[in-house]
Design a protein around this motif. Structure first.
Motif, short mmCIF file in Angstrom:
data_model
loop_
_atom_site.label_atom_id
_atom_site.label_comp_id
_atom_site.label_asym_id
_atom_site.label_seq_id
_atom_site.Cartn_x
_atom_site.Cartn_y
_atom_site.Cartn_z
N GLU A 91 41.61 41.63 52.33
CA GLU A 91 40.85 40.51 51.79
C GLU A 91 41.60 39.20 51.99
O GLU A 91 42.82 39.17 52.00
N PHE A 92 40.84 38.12 52.13
CA PHE A 92 41.42 36.77 52.11
C PHE A 92 40.99 36.14 50.79
O PHE A 92 39.82 35.85 50.59
N VAL A 93 41.94 35.96 49.89
CA VAL A 93 41.65 35.55 48.51
C VAL A 93 42.26 34.18 48.22
O VAL A 93 43.43 33.93 48.53
N GLY A 94 41.46 33.30 47.63
CA GLY A 94 41.95 32.00 47.20
C GLY A 94 42.06 31.96 45.68
O GLY A 94 41.09 32.28 44.98
N ILE A 95 43.22 31.58 45.16
CA ILE A 95 43.41 31.41 43.72
C ILE A 95 43.41 29.93 43.42
O ILE A 95 44.29 29.18 43.86
N LEU A 96 42.39 29.48 42.69
CA LEU A 96 42.16 28.06 42.45
C LEU A 96 42.35 27.74 40.96
O LEU A 96 42.30 28.62 40.12
N GLY A 97 42.52 26.45 40.68
CA GLY A 97 42.65 26.02 39.30
C GLY A 97 43.49 24.77 39.20
O GLY A 97 44.26 24.45 40.11
N GLY A 121 44.52 43.38 59.07
CA GLY A 121 44.46 44.28 57.92
C GLY A 121 45.30 43.92 56.73
O GLY A 121 45.27 44.61 55.71
N THR A 122 46.10 42.85 56.83
CA THR A 122 46.92 42.43 55.69
C THR A 122 46.09 41.54 54.76
O THR A 122 45.41 40.63 55.22
N ALA A 123 46.15 41.81 53.47
CA ALA A 123 45.49 40.92 52.51
C ALA A 123 46.26 39.61 52.44
O ALA A 123 47.49 39.62 52.38
N VAL A 124 45.57 38.50 52.49
CA VAL A 124 46.19 37.19 52.35
C VAL A 124 45.70 36.58 51.03
O VAL A 124 44.52 36.42 50.82
N ILE A 125 46.66 36.27 50.15
CA ILE A 125 46.35 35.74 48.82
C ILE A 125 47.04 34.40 48.70
O ILE A 125 48.26 34.32 48.76
N THR A 126 46.26 33.33 48.58
CA THR A 126 46.87 32.01 48.58
C THR A 126 46.47 31.19 47.37
O THR A 126 45.30 31.13 47.01
#
Length: 273
Positions: free
Chosen positions: A34-40, A188-193
């Motif tokens: 998954e490509f996940v964005g952590i916002l706030g 295939g690597t999850a990227v969490i930013t």
């Protein structure tokens, strides 16, 4: 297996007059690939959350697991690659080669295997082999960011966690890092930013996690995030929201210049009928 957080809470300076609640009742699942964005906003708990992923912090309550493992375990740490906002904060070796090789050697890989991983990592981030003998601190900001990223990739992690990875880079550097992260994700690597730069990242995000005052205010797809009107927004989506507020029936899921132009032309044709 994924990264799983169940009912996780975390406080700083626990049981002191300075106690501050950073995260409250976090339930989150991040799958491989998954490509996940952590916002706030600042202080929402974004960086604290990512530090739970690799065991830098332990939850006050609740459970954190990385592929079923305690994140502080050695095997779990091999699965998580971390890149800090300021690349210089995690560089400490005399040469770029030593920097990238440190992780594999620390985990007991042979010199031959480590060398293979170093060359694989610099290829992934488009670093030239001639850079390997240089002092990391003699490099530009963009080059140091690539070295930090290569250092994380040398362990072939299942999850890559980045804190504001394109902050401070010039436009070309930002574009190159974004392309690199997309290639990593496609393998295939999850990227969490953790990011504030939605203009660059938004087209890549498959899942958005929005934190407000230590709680998850939203988690879901990019399209659902736009439809529900959450902020922050990328510039084009913000413009479309403003047009909707002024009574124009535009599509709120538009976030690229090309799609916005098409949407405006569609709207124009309707208004001229």
């Amino acid at each position: 297996m994924p990264i799983i957080l169940e009912n996780v809470s975390f406080s700083y300076s626990k049981k002191t007059p300075l106690e501050t609640s950073a995260l409250r009742e976090i339930n989150l699942r991040i799958e491989k690939g998954e490509f996940v964005g952590i916002l706030g906003e600042k202080g929402a708990g974004k960086s604290t959350l990512t530090k739970l992923f690799n065991g830098m912090f332990k939850p006050e309550t609740g459970i954190v697991r990385v592929d079923g493992l305690d994140p502080s375990s050695r095997e779990a740490k091999r699965k998580i690659g971390m890149v800090f906002q300021q690349a210089a904060d995690q560089l400490f070796c005399k040469t770029v080669y030593e920097e990238i090789a440190f992780g594999p050697l620390n985990f007991g890989y042979s010199k031959k295997e480590t060398e293979q991983r170093v060359y694989e990592a610099i290829e992934a981030v488009s670093l030239d082999q001639t850079e390997l003998s240089r002092d990391p601190f003699s490099l530009s900001g963009g080059e140091m960011q690539r070295v930090a990223l290569a250092s994380a990739l040398a362990l072939r992690p299942d999850y890559l966690v980045l804190d504001e990875p394109i902050t401070g880079l010039d436009p070309i550097g930002k574009k190159d890092i974004l392309k690199t992260l997309n290639r990593i994700k496609e393998k295939g690597t999850a990227v969490i930013t953790v990011t504030h730069n939605l203009k660059g990242f938004f087209p890549l995000l498959e899942k958005i996690v929005l934190l407000r005052e230590g709680r998850i205010a939203f988690q879901g797809s990019r399209e659902s995030y736009l439809k529900k009107g959450f902020e922050p927004l990328p510039p084009i989506a913000s413009m479309m929201k403003e047009l909707r507020a002024r009574g124009l029936p535009v599509n709120l899921t538009v976030f690229t210049v090309e799609d916005a132009l098409e949407e405006i032309m569609r709207l124009k044709s309707i208004l001229l009928e």
